[in-house]
Enzyme design. Structure first.
Site, PDB file in Angstrom:
ATOM      1  N   LYS A 289       0.832  -1.199   0.000  1.00 32.86           N
ATOM      2  CA  LYS A 289       0.000   0.000   0.000  1.00 32.86           C
ATOM      3  C   LYS A 289       0.873   1.259   0.000  1.00 32.86           C
ATOM      4  CE  LYS A 289      -3.714  -2.492   0.063  1.00 32.86           C
ATOM      5  NZ  LYS A 289      -3.169  -3.841   0.171  1.00 32.86           N
TER       6      LYS A 289
HETATM    7  C1  LIG Z   1      -9.716  -3.282  -1.776  1.00 27.21           C
HETATM    8  C2  LIG Z   1      -9.074  -4.050  -0.673  1.00 27.21           C
HETATM    9  N1  LIG Z   1      -9.759  -4.287   0.463  1.00 27.21           N
HETATM   10  C3  LIG Z   1      -9.227  -4.973   1.473  1.00 27.21           C
HETATM   11  C4  LIG Z   1      -7.942  -5.469   1.401  1.00 27.21           C
HETATM   12  C5  LIG Z   1      -7.410  -6.281   2.522  1.00 27.21           C
HETATM   13  O1  LIG Z   1      -6.338  -5.699   3.172  1.00 27.21           O
HETATM   14  P1  LIG Z   1      -5.336  -6.605   4.032  1.00 27.21           P
HETATM   15  O2  LIG Z   1      -4.450  -7.319   3.070  1.00 27.21           O
HETATM   16  O3  LIG Z   1      -4.585  -5.600   4.849  1.00 27.21           O
HETATM   17  O4  LIG Z   1      -6.152  -7.519   4.850  1.00 27.21           O
HETATM   18  C6  LIG Z   1      -7.180  -5.243   0.262  1.00 27.21           C
HETATM   19  C7  LIG Z   1      -5.814  -5.742   0.158  1.00 27.21           C
HETATM   20  O5  LIG Z   1      -5.114  -5.528  -0.801  1.00 27.21           O
HETATM   21  C8  LIG Z   1      -7.753  -4.524  -0.815  1.00 27.21           C
HETATM   22  O6  LIG Z   1      -7.090  -4.305  -1.941  1.00 27.21           O
END
Ligand SMILES: Cc1ncc(COP(=O)(O)O)c(C=O)c1O
Length: 369
Positions: free
Chosen positions: A181
């Protein structure tokens, strides 16, 4: 190998982490948590920030805080990550899908209204790959029909929609701080909102719904999703550089687009819409129908030549785990299916250098020649 992602940790990260170790503040009780929550929430123009263990957990908390449950319907894009749908399904609510827009790769907002029923409780918007969803029409619909808006801004740190921060639009909005990110805490996420009740409920859900008066007596089931002071230390150091990082990604996107503009066999990401300039969370490519090959083949060839890549999301209606639950029988979403089959992204991490972009671009051109 040029990896698909590598974070940049050469700011104050080490200093802030060392401070945690020297002071002994390593759990979620440490002072960085509140500081990070406050600074991040302020940055996205929200009154409350609730730091959690990852972006998936943030969505889970958001869905639960809104009280979404059995029989409720939530309208959401099929083209997204599984994180968005998990808690909706677990709680017995019904995910109702819409297809994607072929240009922006975001949900096709023109399909939302026809999916609203008396059971619809919320619209979940997910900003995809660097451009935000066109929010004004969604907010208008939600208001007119009395629906909540859940905004998954996991990929959108530092992005704006018509000048306003992404993450400031939902009744409740969420972020991820995974290392791919724009800013990272290793693993991490945040729920943000202006609503005191939702903020309080989210804090409770993050922390097992302990009650201040009678700690070990619980009125509601929560989770332990607490972020640690160590992670928040990283977050604070990264947040100091968010503007620089957004600019860096925009420069990367521009460089890739210049190098790859001559390719006729792929669609490059849109540089801008009338409401936002792309922040290129990832640099995605979609093979044209005439190219005659699938993304999988191209990714394999790129890998053989030392260039990391990843497929685009597999749409929710194509997920075996959801089909096995009896969901989405016979449903088809041609744009999302095409994005899945023909889309992939190339190295896009914050530590990527100009030389690496040149090299990766050349290999992409060779492979697609
Ligand atoms: C749109 C979106 N929502 C949620 C997530 C989930 O995040 P995490 O990997 O921190 O659980 C991601 C991860 O890339 C994402 O792209």
């Amino acid at each position: 190998m040029i990896p698909v992602n590598e974070p940049l940790l050469d700011g104050k990260e080490k200093d802030y982490l060392l401070e945690c170790i020297e002071t002994g503040w390593i759990s979620s009780e440490g002072p960085n948590i509140q500081k990070f929550e406050k600074e991040f929430a302020t940055r996205v123009n929200r009154q409350h920030g609730i730091a959690v263990t990852n972006g998936t957990a943030a969505v889970d908390v958001a869905v639960d805080a809104l009280g979404i449950g059995e029989g409720d319907e939530v309208i959401m894009p099929t083209f997204t990550i599984i994180s968005c749908i998990g808690q909706i399904v677990r709680t017995g609510a019904v995910p109702v899908l819409v297809d994607s827009d072929a240009e922006t790769w975001n949900m096709d907002i023109s399909q939302i209204e026809a999916k609203i029923t008396p059971r619809t409780k919320a619209i979940m918007v997910v900003h995809i790959y660097g451009l935000p969803v066109n929010m004004d029409p969604v907010l208008e619909l939600a208001k007119r029909h009395g629906l909540f808006v859940i905004e998954d801004a996991a990929q959108m740190h530092g992005q704006t929609y018509r000048g306003k921060a992404c993450g400031s639009f939902g009744d409740i909005s969420t972020f991820s701080f995974y290392p791919n990110k724009h800013i990272t805490t290793g693993e991490g996420g945040m729920v943000v909102t202006n609503n005191d009740q939702l903020a309080g409920d989210s804090r409770g859900l993050r922390n097992l719904c302990f009650q201040p008066a009678k700690r070990f007596v619980h009125e509601r089931l929560g989770w332990n999703l607490r972020m640690t002071n160590l992670q928040a230390a990283l977050g604070l150091a990264q947040l100091e550089r968010l503007d620089e990082f957004v600019q860096r990604k925009r420069n990367m996107g521009k460089q890739y687009s210049e190098r790859l503009s001559e390719l006729t066999s792929v669609q490059l990401p849109l540089a801008k819409t009338d409401y936002a300039d792309n922040i290129y969370w990832v640099y995605g490519l979609v093979l044209n129908d005439e190219s005659g090959i699938d993304a999988e083949v191209v990714m394999k060839r790129l890998g053989e030549k030392g260039i990391g890549s990843r497929p685009f999301f597999c749409p929710m209606h194509m997920q075996p785990v959801l089909q096995n639950l009896g969901l989405f029988k016979g449903e088809q979403y041609p744009v999302a299916e095409r994005l899945y089959r023909q889309g992939f992204y190339i190295p896009s991490g914050m530590a990527l250098t100009e030389e690496q972009i040149d090299e990766a671009s050349q290999v992409v051109k060779d492979v697609l020649a």
